[in-house]
Design an enzyme around this catalytic site. Structure first.
Site, mmCIF file in Angstrom:
data_model
loop_
_atom_site.group_PDB
_atom_site.id
_atom_site.type_symbol
_atom_site.label_atom_id
_atom_site.label_comp_id
_atom_site.label_asym_id
_atom_site.label_seq_id
_atom_site.Cartn_x
_atom_site.Cartn_y
_atom_site.Cartn_z
ATOM 1 C CB CYS A 125 -18.386 21.360 20.517
ATOM 2 S SG CYS A 125 -19.573 20.172 21.153
ATOM 3 C CG HIS A 153 -17.660 20.741 16.024
ATOM 4 N ND1 HIS A 153 -17.106 19.619 16.615
ATOM 5 C CD2 HIS A 153 -18.861 20.937 16.630
ATOM 6 C CE1 HIS A 153 -17.950 19.164 17.524
ATOM 7 N NE2 HIS A 153 -19.015 19.932 17.548
ATOM 8 C CG ASN A 177 -20.311 16.405 18.196
ATOM 9 O OD1 ASN A 177 -19.204 16.673 18.659
ATOM 10 N ND2 ASN A 177 -21.325 17.246 18.225
HETATM 11 N N1 ACO Z 1 -33.780 7.718 14.870
HETATM 12 C C1 ACO Z 1 -34.944 7.771 14.228
HETATM 13 N N2 ACO Z 1 -35.776 8.828 14.282
HETATM 14 C C2 ACO Z 1 -35.372 9.882 15.016
HETATM 15 C C3 ACO Z 1 -34.154 9.887 15.716
HETATM 16 C C4 ACO Z 1 -33.343 8.750 15.621
HETATM 17 N N3 ACO Z 1 -32.140 8.652 16.224
HETATM 18 N N4 ACO Z 1 -34.035 11.067 16.356
HETATM 19 C C5 ACO Z 1 -35.134 11.786 16.072
HETATM 20 N N5 ACO Z 1 -35.955 11.073 15.268
HETATM 21 C C6 ACO Z 1 -37.240 11.471 14.691
HETATM 22 C C7 ACO Z 1 -37.878 12.591 15.480
HETATM 23 O O1 ACO Z 1 -38.645 12.044 16.532
HETATM 24 C C8 ACO Z 1 -38.731 13.269 14.428
HETATM 25 O O2 ACO Z 1 -39.912 12.496 14.276
HETATM 26 P P1 ACO Z 1 -41.352 13.200 13.982
HETATM 27 O O3 ACO Z 1 -41.151 13.961 12.692
HETATM 28 O O4 ACO Z 1 -42.281 12.050 13.872
HETATM 29 O O5 ACO Z 1 -41.551 14.115 15.141
HETATM 30 C C9 ACO Z 1 -37.934 13.102 13.134
HETATM 31 O O6 ACO Z 1 -36.993 12.055 13.397
HETATM 32 C C10 ACO Z 1 -37.219 14.371 12.666
HETATM 33 O O7 ACO Z 1 -36.446 14.922 13.716
HETATM 34 P P2 ACO Z 1 -35.715 16.290 13.500
HETATM 35 O O8 ACO Z 1 -35.235 16.750 14.829
HETATM 36 O O9 ACO Z 1 -36.597 17.211 12.743
HETATM 37 O O10 ACO Z 1 -34.498 15.891 12.531
HETATM 38 P P3 ACO Z 1 -33.405 16.808 11.893
HETATM 39 O O11 ACO Z 1 -33.436 16.605 10.425
HETATM 40 O O12 ACO Z 1 -33.466 18.226 12.383
HETATM 41 O O13 ACO Z 1 -32.037 16.181 12.452
HETATM 42 C C11 ACO Z 1 -30.335 16.450 14.157
HETATM 43 C C12 ACO Z 1 -31.807 16.135 13.845
HETATM 44 C C13 ACO Z 1 -29.487 15.374 13.502
HETATM 45 C C14 ACO Z 1 -30.156 16.407 15.671
HETATM 46 C C15 ACO Z 1 -29.970 17.830 13.583
HETATM 47 O O14 ACO Z 1 -30.930 18.771 13.967
HETATM 48 C C16 ACO Z 1 -28.598 18.283 14.046
HETATM 49 O O15 ACO Z 1 -27.560 17.708 13.725
HETATM 50 N N6 ACO Z 1 -28.536 19.391 14.796
HETATM 51 C C17 ACO Z 1 -27.245 19.942 15.261
HETATM 52 C C18 ACO Z 1 -26.788 19.224 16.510
HETATM 53 C C19 ACO Z 1 -25.345 19.582 16.854
HETATM 54 O O16 ACO Z 1 -24.566 19.930 15.976
HETATM 55 N N7 ACO Z 1 -24.989 19.518 18.112
HETATM 56 C C20 ACO Z 1 -23.613 19.778 18.504
HETATM 57 C C21 ACO Z 1 -23.444 21.079 19.165
HETATM 58 S S1 ACO Z 1 -24.347 21.159 20.669
HETATM 59 C C22 ACO Z 1 -23.281 20.676 21.913
HETATM 60 O O17 ACO Z 1 -22.200 21.107 22.006
HETATM 61 C C23 ACO Z 1 -23.856 19.801 22.912
#
Ligand code: ACO
Length: 315
Positions: free
Chosen positions: A109, A242, A272
């Protein structure tokens, strides 16, 4: 280095959070409250990533008033191309009728910032005056559509800019630090001659850890380019970041202590789009006449590797 013109293209098909909830255990409230995303555009039947890249390029050349024959280099960044070879830079060269050298790069990215760094170096070495940079990404091909924690985040799109060696000096910083614990992986599949014990060929990602490192690195990178150009955050018109998560944008804004209007975003309806995301946003701002010559802009991105980078440039 100066940006002469911008362009962008997104697929026709818009997929809302409610559309995803039809086949995934997810919902609009979870996705939008955690990421800011309401919908994303996904390539579907009858259109290709090359189509998007070509359209973004045509717009950028027209906006820059530059003829394809006057380009000295094409740098195309993509994680996945329509083909392994030839590179998309060569395919676009053929479509627009350019004759210059072409190369494809991959820094996940962070690709646009890396491409700016390469363009700046080529210009400073006297090897190019006008360079076309294209970032074209089809994330929908590499995400696992059964993994709700990652597939809801991404969209497809392409952006392009023409840069020239006119204009003021820019400051660019790029970093890379191999971090397997982040699981930002897409592995190769099996061959008839080699079985991979971990044959997972779709994207896996440790979201929370990526979130923390992304915020930390972006703040660092931005501060570095501000310091290097003896500029304060208050002097910057826009921080074009980004578009991975609105909460990351907010965290970086908190670090820089700047008003909301300096942090434009379009993640709500783009998701994204990897390296294309900064370019899609820049093109939105340019088309809306929100940037004037002389404005200072900061670009910043992060991605798998773990790579990150920032660039401060005068428009
Ligand atoms: N819908 C509903 N529930 C979900 C979903 C979904 N799509 N996805 C996960 N959950 C659930 C999980 O199972 C978890 O449940 P549990 O508590 O019962 O175990 C709960 O939601 C919380 O999940 P978390 O992972 O703790 O949620 P978080 O608040 O951390 O958000 C997210 C997750 C959005 C992925 C965040 O961590 C994020 O944006 N991270 C950065 C990702 C990024 O920027 N990537 C780009 C760069 S990487 C690249 O280049 C490939």
């Amino acid at each position: 280095m100066k940006i002469l013109g911008t362009g962008s293209a997104i697929p026709k098909l818009e997929v809302t959070n409610d559309d995803l909830a039809k086949f995934l255990d997810t919902n609009d409230e979870w996705i939008s409250s955690r990421t800011g995303i309401k919908s994303r555009h996904i390539l579907s039947e009858g259109e290709t990533l090359t189509d998007l890249a070509a359209e973004a390029t045509r717009q950028a050349l027209a906006d820059a008033k530059v003829d394809a024959k006057d380009l000295d280099y094409i740098i195309c960044h993509n994680i996945m191309n329509d083909r392994c070879i030839p590179g998309m830079s060569c395919i676009i060269q053929g479509i627009i009728g350019a004759t210059c050298p072409c190369v494809d790069t991959n820094a996940a990215c962070t690709g646009f910032i890396y491409a700016l760094d390469h363009a700046d170096a080529l210009m400073k070495a006297g090897k190019a005056n006008k360079i076309l940079i294209i970032c074209a990404e089809q994330m929908s091909m590499m995400i696992d559509w059964e993994r709700r924690e990652s597939c809801v985040l991404f969209g497809d799109g392409a952006g392009a800019v023409v840069v020239s060696n006119e204009g003021e000096d820019c400051a660019v910083k790029v970093t890379a630090c191999y971090t397997p614990a982040l699981n930002c992986n897409v592995k190769q599949g099996d061959t008839p001659f080699r079985k991979d014990t971990t044959t997972y060929d779709k994207l896996e990602m440790a979201g929370r850890e990526v979130f923390k490192l992304a915020t930390h690195n972006s703040c660092n990178d931005i501060q570095t380019v501000l310091d290097a150009s003896h500029t304060t955050a208050s002097d910057v018109k826009y921080f074009i970041l980004h578009q991975a998560n609105l909460r990351i944008v907010e965290a970086i804004r908190g670090f820089l202590e700047q008003p909301e209007e300096k942090f434009p975003h379009n993640i709500e309806h783009r998701g994204n789009t990897s390296s294309a995301s900064v370019l899609l946003l820049l093109d939105d701002l340019n088309k809306a006449n929100k940037i004037q010559r002389g404005d200072k802009l900061v670009f910043s991105a992060f991605g798998a590797g773990f790579t990150s980078g920032a660039c401060l440039m005068t428009w």
